[in-house]
Design a protein around this motif. Structure first.
Motif, PDB file in Angstrom:
ATOM      1  N   PHE A 104       0.849  -1.200   0.000  1.00 49.84           N
ATOM      2  CA  PHE A 104       0.000   0.000   0.000  1.00 49.84           C
ATOM      3  C   PHE A 104       0.880   1.243   0.000  1.00 49.84           C
ATOM      4  O   PHE A 104       1.809   1.363   0.812  1.00 49.84           O
ATOM      5  CB  PHE A 104      -0.932   0.008   1.218  1.00 49.84           C
ATOM      6  N   VAL A 105       0.571   2.138  -0.922  1.00 50.91           N
ATOM      7  CA  VAL A 105       1.297   3.411  -1.060  1.00 50.91           C
ATOM      8  C   VAL A 105       0.254   4.509  -1.194  1.00 50.91           C
ATOM      9  O   VAL A 105      -0.946   4.243  -1.107  1.00 50.91           O
ATOM     10  CB  VAL A 105       2.220   3.382  -2.308  1.00 50.91           C
ATOM     11  N   ARG A 106       0.704   5.753  -1.435  1.00 49.95           N
ATOM     12  CA  ARG A 106      -0.260   6.859  -1.562  1.00 49.95           C
ATOM     13  C   ARG A 106      -0.966   6.857  -2.908  1.00 49.95           C
ATOM     14  O   ARG A 106      -2.060   7.370  -3.048  1.00 49.95           O
ATOM     15  CB  ARG A 106       0.447   8.197  -1.384  1.00 49.95           C
ATOM     16  N   GLY A 107      -0.281   6.347  -3.928  1.00 48.54           N
ATOM     17  CA  GLY A 107      -0.876   6.365  -5.264  1.00 48.54           C
ATOM     18  C   GLY A 107       0.155   5.907  -6.283  1.00 48.54           C
ATOM     19  O   GLY A 107       1.261   5.476  -5.920  1.00 48.54           O
ATOM     20  N   THR A 108      -0.217   6.017  -7.547  1.00 50.19           N
ATOM     21  CA  THR A 108       0.666   5.564  -8.623  1.00 50.19           C
ATOM     22  C   THR A 108       2.004   6.296  -8.589  1.00 50.19           C
ATOM     23  O   THR A 108       3.066   5.692  -8.767  1.00 50.19           O
ATOM     24  CB  THR A 108      -0.017   5.826  -9.984  1.00 50.19           C
ATOM     25  N   THR A 109       1.955   7.609  -8.379  1.00 48.43           N
ATOM     26  CA  THR A 109       3.186   8.401  -8.376  1.00 48.43           C
ATOM     27  C   THR A 109       4.141   7.887  -7.310  1.00 48.43           C
ATOM     28  O   THR A 109       5.334   7.697  -7.571  1.00 48.43           O
ATOM     29  CB  THR A 109       2.853   9.889  -8.111  1.00 48.43           C
ATOM     30  N   GLU A 110       3.616   7.658  -6.115  1.00 44.54           N
ATOM     31  CA  GLU A 110       4.491   7.177  -5.046  1.00 44.54           C
ATOM     32  C   GLU A 110       5.013   5.774  -5.364  1.00 44.54           C
ATOM     33  O   GLU A 110       6.177   5.463  -5.096  1.00 44.54           O
ATOM     34  CB  GLU A 110       3.763   7.178  -3.698  1.00 44.54           C
ATOM     35  N   TYR A 234       3.269  -3.652 -11.073  1.00 46.03           N
ATOM     36  CA  TYR A 234       2.033  -3.066 -11.609  1.00 46.03           C
ATOM     37  C   TYR A 234       1.547  -2.063 -10.560  1.00 46.03           C
ATOM     38  O   TYR A 234       1.549  -2.369  -9.357  1.00 46.03           O
ATOM     39  CB  TYR A 234       0.983  -4.147 -11.863  1.00 46.03           C
ATOM     40  N   THR A 235       1.156  -0.875 -11.004  1.00 46.45           N
ATOM     41  CA  THR A 235       0.774   0.176 -10.051  1.00 46.45           C
ATOM     42  C   THR A 235      -0.596   0.755 -10.393  1.00 46.45           C
ATOM     43  O   THR A 235      -0.971   0.805 -11.562  1.00 46.45           O
ATOM     44  CB  THR A 235       1.778   1.348 -10.091  1.00 46.45           C
ATOM     45  N   PHE A 236      -1.329   1.175  -9.371  1.00 45.76           N
ATOM     46  CA  PHE A 236      -2.539   1.960  -9.627  1.00 45.76           C
ATOM     47  C   PHE A 236      -2.901   2.809  -8.420  1.00 45.76           C
ATOM     48  O   PHE A 236      -2.336   2.629  -7.329  1.00 45.76           O
ATOM     49  CB  PHE A 236      -3.710   1.069 -10.089  1.00 45.76           C
ATOM     50  N   SER A 237      -3.821   3.762  -8.633  1.00 51.86           N
ATOM     51  CA  SER A 237      -4.266   4.689  -7.582  1.00 51.86           C
ATOM     52  C   SER A 237      -5.704   4.370  -7.210  1.00 51.86           C
ATOM     53  O   SER A 237      -6.553   4.215  -8.096  1.00 51.86           O
ATOM     54  CB  SER A 237      -4.230   6.139  -8.084  1.00 51.86           C
ATOM     55  N   GLY A 238      -6.010   4.366  -5.912  1.00 49.19           N
ATOM     56  CA  GLY A 238      -7.367   4.074  -5.460  1.00 49.19           C
ATOM     57  C   GLY A 238      -8.400   5.052  -5.996  1.00 49.19           C
ATOM     58  O   GLY A 238      -9.510   4.662  -6.371  1.00 49.19           O
ATOM     59  N   HIS A 239      -8.034   6.319  -6.070  1.00 54.69           N
ATOM     60  CA  HIS A 239      -9.046   7.331  -6.417  1.00 54.69           C
ATOM     61  C   HIS A 239      -9.487   7.251  -7.875  1.00 54.69           C
ATOM     62  O   HIS A 239     -10.501   7.843  -8.237  1.00 54.69           O
ATOM     63  CB  HIS A 239      -8.535   8.741  -6.085  1.00 54.69           C
ATOM     64  N   LYS A 240      -8.753   6.521  -8.698  1.00 51.94           N
ATOM     65  CA  LYS A 240      -9.170   6.384 -10.102  1.00 51.94           C
ATOM     66  C   LYS A 240      -9.999   5.127 -10.314  1.00 51.94           C
ATOM     67  O   LYS A 240     -10.393   4.806 -11.434  1.00 51.94           O
ATOM     68  CB  LYS A 240      -7.944   6.380 -11.011  1.00 51.94           C
ATOM     69  N   VAL A 241     -10.233   4.393  -9.225  1.00 52.04           N
ATOM     70  CA  VAL A 241     -11.043   3.170  -9.341  1.00 52.04           C
ATOM     71  C   VAL A 241     -12.149   3.200  -8.277  1.00 52.04           C
ATOM     72  O   VAL A 241     -12.423   2.214  -7.609  1.00 52.04           O
ATOM     73  CB  VAL A 241     -10.139   1.905  -9.329  1.00 52.04           C
ATOM     74  N   PHE A 242     -12.750   4.398  -8.129  1.00 55.89           N
ATOM     75  CA  PHE A 242     -13.927   4.603  -7.276  1.00 55.89           C
ATOM     76  C   PHE A 242     -13.603   4.511  -5.779  1.00 55.89           C
ATOM     77  O   PHE A 242     -14.494   4.448  -4.949  1.00 55.89           O
ATOM     78  CB  PHE A 242     -15.071   3.645  -7.664  1.00 55.89           C
ATOM     79  N   GLY A 243     -12.307   4.489  -5.436  1.00 54.55           N
ATOM     80  CA  GLY A 243     -11.879   4.465  -4.039  1.00 54.55           C
ATOM     81  C   GLY A 243     -11.406   5.843  -3.602  1.00 54.55           C
ATOM     82  O   GLY A 243     -11.459   6.804  -4.376  1.00 54.55           O
ATOM     83  N   THR A 245      -8.874   8.995  -2.202  1.00 56.01           N
ATOM     84  CA  THR A 245      -7.535   9.524  -2.480  1.00 56.01           C
ATOM     85  C   THR A 245      -6.610   9.100  -1.344  1.00 56.01           C
ATOM     86  O   THR A 245      -7.055   8.677  -0.271  1.00 56.01           O
ATOM     87  CB  THR A 245      -7.544  11.060  -2.559  1.00 56.01           C
ATOM     88  N   GLY A 246      -5.327   9.218  -1.590  1.00 57.75           N
ATOM     89  CA  GLY A 246      -4.339   8.946  -0.537  1.00 57.75           C
ATOM     90  C   GLY A 246      -4.005   7.475  -0.373  1.00 57.75           C
ATOM     91  O   GLY A 246      -3.322   7.095   0.578  1.00 57.75           O
ATOM     92  N   ALA A 296      -8.545   4.516   4.228  1.00 58.88           N
ATOM     93  CA  ALA A 296      -8.571   4.589   2.757  1.00 58.88           C
ATOM     94  C   ALA A 296      -8.285   3.226   2.140  1.00 58.88           C
ATOM     95  O   ALA A 296      -8.902   2.840   1.143  1.00 58.88           O
ATOM     96  CB  ALA A 296      -7.570   5.636   2.275  1.00 58.88           C
ATOM     97  N   ALA A 297      -7.350   2.475   2.732  1.00 55.27           N
ATOM     98  CA  ALA A 297      -7.041   1.141   2.208  1.00 55.27           C
ATOM     99  C   ALA A 297      -8.264   0.229   2.336  1.00 55.27           C
ATOM    100  O   ALA A 297      -8.616  -0.513   1.404  1.00 55.27           O
ATOM    101  CB  ALA A 297      -5.853   0.549   2.953  1.00 55.27           C
ATOM    102  N   ILE A 298      -8.927   0.309   3.490  1.00 55.34           N
ATOM    103  CA  ILE A 298     -10.103  -0.532   3.734  1.00 55.34           C
ATOM    104  C   ILE A 298     -11.223  -0.147   2.757  1.00 55.34           C
ATOM    105  O   ILE A 298     -11.898  -1.016   2.179  1.00 55.34           O
ATOM    106  CB  ILE A 298     -10.548  -0.397   5.202  1.00 55.34           C
ATOM    107  N   ALA A 299     -11.383   1.163   2.534  1.00 51.07           N
ATOM    108  CA  ALA A 299     -12.425   1.620   1.611  1.00 51.07           C
ATOM    109  C   ALA A 299     -12.057   1.304   0.157  1.00 51.07           C
ATOM    110  O   ALA A 299     -12.947   1.098  -0.674  1.00 51.07           O
ATOM    111  CB  ALA A 299     -12.672   3.114   1.792  1.00 51.07           C
ATOM    112  N   LEU A 300     -10.767   1.238  -0.143  1.00 46.54           N
ATOM    113  CA  LEU A 300     -10.373   0.790  -1.492  1.00 46.54           C
ATOM    114  C   LEU A 300     -10.823  -0.656  -1.686  1.00 46.54           C
ATOM    115  O   LEU A 300     -11.323  -1.024  -2.760  1.00 46.54           O
ATOM    116  CB  LEU A 300      -8.850   0.913  -1.681  1.00 46.54           C
ATOM    117  N   GLY A 301     -10.664  -1.446  -0.647  1.00 46.33           N
ATOM    118  CA  GLY A 301     -11.158  -2.830  -0.715  1.00 46.33           C
ATOM    119  C   GLY A 301     -12.648  -2.844  -1.027  1.00 46.33           C
ATOM    120  O   GLY A 301     -13.121  -3.635  -1.858  1.00 46.33           O
TER     121      GLY A 301
END
Ligand code: PMP
Length: 417
Positions: A104-110, A234-243, A245-246, A296-301
């Motif tokens: 788990f990271v902050r997003g794709t950039t991180e 492989y990387t992705f950001s939670g906020h771009k998949v309905f999850g 930010t952060g 945020a991680a739990i809500a991404l789930g």
């Protein structure tokens, strides 16, 4: 609590997907902006959140909030279990072999900076080569520039053709025994091109290079299986998949992550520490220094579970049809030029309109409730490849409709007429 969705109904000509039921799961979509119904076409920048995600965030803070991993009390155990369950969900969603491959990271950039500054610093030396493409977001360009400058390595970019697709032969010709890493987007955020990631990965591996795929624009739009792709990262950001930010994800092959040194130090990434030195945990804990974005991680789930219930393949099919419809409709606008016309595309319609600066169009559309983006989309090299420094970008997601596309086309036609 979450509104249940019913998805196997007839809607918009689709027998497998009820887009109107899905829209009811996203409260923000019912809003009016500047007196007009909101038309959210800025999904490549960020996606909206369903009740399932909003409720999960608030119920965590209302009932479960605790730091994780280091407490012996009930709420600590509960929060830790929920956090680790989210990691399992991500692993399943990506087809990863185990949850230990999910950092788990902050997003794709991180995530990309993490790889550049750990794996990259260890594995890339003077005279080595890193290969990217002209399509990359600045987040998959600048970290490699920084690494190349630090190490005296070379950064090479595979060109694209006039449709915005990577020229495969030219890409292959850049791969040499000096290539240490190849990094490319799964889907371009500026043009929507879907890259032939499986073939590109196989070619890179044949040359002995590792592969990082930036999946920021892919995961919300198509099924992804990192094992089939054979990606090393492989990387992705939670906020771009309905999850939220952060929160974001770095997947790495087990043997690659295990051989990587840590990045940030501190918190529970250590196995043991004295005043002189520290030893480190195995992945993924080694790369998760400090308190994580637990809620945020739990809500991404929860976001991935929600998407899973709809069926990512259904989403892909629906969006594919919608994009084809939108492409045809946009081309009826006088003076509109689509930038990015590759055969394989997802979500994005990037365009310019004769006689109008992209910012002017963005502002005019905003007055009528449309959220689109105008600018360089953090992907300047690819826009310059097309002789531009800005486009208007409308980007679709599973909750957009033909009706919204029609309204966009009407608004654009009025602008030009
Ligand atoms: N790569 C791509 C292809 C993107 O579209 C984005 C976001 N626009 C990023 C990387 C960076 O993502 P984030 O800002 O969430 O780190």
């Amino acid at each position: 609590m979450s509104t249940p969705v019913s998805y196997y109904f007839l809607a918009e000509g689709c027998s497998y997907f009820d887009v109107h039921a899905i829209r009811r799961d996203f409260p923000i979509l019912a809003q009016r902006v500047n007196g007009y119904p909101l038309v959210w076409l800025d999904n490549a920048a960020t996606t909206q959140k369903p009740w399932a995600v909003i409720d999960r965030l608030s119920s965590f803070y209302a009932h479960e909030n605790s730091n994780i991993h280091r407490g012996a009390h009930q709420l600590a155990r509960q929060a830790t279990e929920a956090f680790e369950a989210a990691r399992e969900t991500v692993a399943r969603f990506l087809g990863a072999p185990s949850s230990n491959t999910i950092v788990f990271v902050r997003g794709t950039t991180e995530a990309i900076n993490l790889v550049a500054q750990t794996w990259g610093r260890q594995e890339v030396g003077a005279g080595d080569e890193i290969v990217i493409t002209y399509l990359e977001h600045h987040s998959n360009l600048v970290p490699w520039q920084m690494l190349a400058a630090e190490k005296g390595a070379k950064l090479l970019a595979a060109p694209v053709d006039d449709t915005g697709q990577v020229m495969f032969d030219r890409y292959v010709s850049l791969l040499t025994p000096r290539t240490r890493l190849v990094a490319f987007a799964h889907v371009s955020n500026a043009l929507g091109t879907v890259l032939p990631v499986r073939e590109m990965t196989a070619a890179a591996h044949a040359a002995g290079a590792r592969v990082l795929i930036d999946g920021a624009q892919a995961v919300a739009h198509m099924p992804v299986d990192v094992t089939t792709l054979d990606a090393d990262f492989y990387t992705f950001s939670g906020h771009k998949v309905f999850g939220p930010t952060g929160i974001g994800v770095l997947y790495g092959k087990p043997e690659v992550l295990t051989a990587m040194p840590p990045w940030h130090g501190g918190g529970s990434m250590i196995r043991d520490v004295t005043l002189e030195r520290a030893t480190y945990q195995d992945p993924p804990a080694r790369f998760e220094a400090g308190t994580a974005s637990i809620a945020a991680a739990i809500a991404l789930g929860a976001a991935l579970d929600y998407l899973d219930r709809l069926g990512v393949a259904n989403v892909a099919r629906y969006e594919h049809e919608l994009l084809a419809y939108a492409t045809g409709a946009m081309l009826t606008v006088p003076g509109l030029r689509l930038i990015g016309t590759a055969q394989e595309k997802a979500s994005v319609l990037s365009f310019v309109l004769n006689g109008h600066h992209p910012d002017e169009i963005g502002t005019a559309l905003d007055r009528h409730g449309f959220a689109v983006r105008s600018g360089h989309h953090c992907a300047l090299p690819i826009l310059r490849r097309f002789g531009l420094d800005a486009t208007v970008r409308s980007s679709l997601a599973m909750y957009n409709t033909r009706d919204e596309v029609d309204r966009l086309v009407m608004a654009l036609s009025r602008l030009t007429g």
